[in-house]
Design an enzyme around this catalytic site. Structure first.
Site, mmCIF file in Angstrom:
data_model
loop_
_atom_site.group_PDB
_atom_site.id
_atom_site.type_symbol
_atom_site.label_atom_id
_atom_site.label_comp_id
_atom_site.label_asym_id
_atom_site.label_seq_id
_atom_site.Cartn_x
_atom_site.Cartn_y
_atom_site.Cartn_z
ATOM 1 N N SER A 87 83.377 39.218 52.054
ATOM 2 C CA SER A 87 82.753 38.038 51.979
ATOM 3 C C SER A 87 83.486 37.392 52.981
ATOM 4 O O SER A 87 83.104 35.163 52.544
ATOM 5 C CB SER A 87 82.045 37.386 51.074
ATOM 6 O OG SER A 87 79.937 37.998 50.988
ATOM 7 N N LYS A 90 83.171 34.834 55.771
ATOM 8 C CA LYS A 90 82.910 33.967 55.586
ATOM 9 C C LYS A 90 83.315 32.313 55.438
ATOM 10 O O LYS A 90 82.545 30.718 55.923
ATOM 11 C CB LYS A 90 81.425 33.903 54.701
ATOM 12 C CG LYS A 90 80.300 34.755 54.293
ATOM 13 C CD LYS A 90 78.712 34.594 53.247
ATOM 14 C CE LYS A 90 78.206 35.140 53.293
ATOM 15 N NZ LYS A 90 78.645 36.619 52.663
ATOM 16 N N SER A 147 77.381 32.752 48.627
ATOM 17 C CA SER A 147 77.475 33.369 49.807
ATOM 18 C C SER A 147 76.812 34.246 50.240
ATOM 19 O O SER A 147 77.053 35.701 50.410
ATOM 20 C CB SER A 147 78.806 34.891 49.216
ATOM 21 O OG SER A 147 80.053 35.729 50.244
ATOM 22 N N LYS A 249 86.333 31.515 47.965
ATOM 23 C CA LYS A 249 85.881 31.677 48.063
ATOM 24 C C LYS A 249 86.111 33.533 47.969
ATOM 25 O O LYS A 249 87.283 34.164 47.599
ATOM 26 C CB LYS A 249 86.118 32.358 50.095
ATOM 27 C CG LYS A 249 84.689 32.827 50.885
ATOM 28 C CD LYS A 249 83.200 32.544 50.465
ATOM 29 C CE LYS A 249 81.723 33.400 50.052
ATOM 30 N NZ LYS A 249 81.820 33.996 49.709
#
Length: 304
Positions: A87, A90, A147, A249
């Site tokens: 992720s 992203k 997320s 993140k």
């Protein structure tokens, strides 16, 4: 702290009108793009910007500490080893979304249509229903905090016409930022052997995201947000717990292990820490925290 990021603007053109007004977006080497009602469709396929060769190491571990102001690497370990970004992907999805907003191709109140494909993505997700819409401001917050895979795919399909088309644009943007060992196949980071990157490239992306779009930095610093009557907690457990940490993140898939790109500021200095391939989330978090303490000093100097 619940998200209160965006103030509602006044009258905003409907999303269809914004899409119809889109201008061509330049990709790497000034390649032109074609706007259709299905979204932004790059002429160039992903391989035309240089396919990355090699396979990612299963749960390969990598570490990098970057000085934010100078871009200088302070510490690295296997920083160029190929990894599945999970992720962390992203961050690029948001980069292209923020770019589209900045260029007037859509607004924070534009509505993104949700397809069956987007709604069907596995968790993490916020439970979007096919045939509905989600505002850009809510989509951005859902990506940064929860997320959400369903939201990432909705963004991709609305901007790229398809997730494959959007992934081509993601890869092209990666090259333009100097991310030479990154290749994207989807907008979420869900498992795909073609989706590869490195700790160095992820640090480059994190720095670019913060430096180009500082107005959205607060997206990453909230610990929870509400949408559709539900409350979602942040996946980044260091925010609000480790002094000075204010983003960025997390990432996890089985073959990648636990990732975190974290940004922290203490004593007037900011660093970006990348840890990839942690065996457990708490081990990853502990390593990131130790590196922040090592390179920024004791937590008593943290700036909140």
């Amino acid at each position: 702290m619940t998200s209160r990021l965006f103030a509602r603007p006044g009258l905003v053109a409907p999303f269809k009108a914004a899409i119809a007004a889109l201008l061509a977006l330049s990709l790497v080497a000034c390649r032109s793009t074609e706007l259709t009602t299905a979204g932004l469709l790059p002429f160039a396929a992903p391989q035309s910007v240089g396919a990355v060769t090699g396979e990612a190491e299963i749960r390969g571990q990598s570490t990098l500490v970057l000085d934010y102001a100078s871009g200088r690497t302070l510490y690295e370990e296997a920083a160029d080893g190929l990894r599945y970004p999970a992720s962390l992907t992203k961050m690029m999805t948001l980069y292209l979304l923020f770019e589209a907003i900045g260029e007037g191709r859509l607004s924070l109140d534009s509505e993104l249509r949700v397809s069956e494909n987007a709604a069907s993505k596995p968790p993490a997700k916020i439970g979007l229903e096919p045939g509905t819409t989600i505002r850009v401001r809510d989509a951005a917050q859902a990506i940064a905090v929860k997320s959400a895979n369903d939201v990432a795919t909705a963004i991709a399909e609305n901007l790229g016409g398809s997730e494959a088309g959007f992934a081509a644009a993601m890869t092209a943007k990666a090259r333009s930022l100097g991310m030479s060992r990154t290749q994207f196949a989807n907008a979420s980071g869900l498992p795909d052997p073609r989706q590869i990157s490195t700790a160095r490239d992820m640090s480059t992306l994190g720095r670019a995201l913060l430096s180009r779009f500082p107005q959205y930095a607060s997206l990453f610093s909230v610990t929870e947000f509400e949408y559709g009557g539900k409350r979602f907690k942040a996946t980044n457990k260091l925010v609000g717990k480790v002094p000075g940490v204010d983003g960025l993140k997390t990432g996890y898939i089985r073959d990648a292990g636990f990732h975190l790109v974290a940004t922290a500021k203490r004593g007037g200095r900011r660093i970006i820490v990348v840890v990839m391939g942690g065996e457990k989330g708490r081990d990853r978090d502990a390593k990131v925290t130790a590196l922040i303490d090592q390179y920024l000093g004791a937590a008593r100097f943290a700036e909140r």
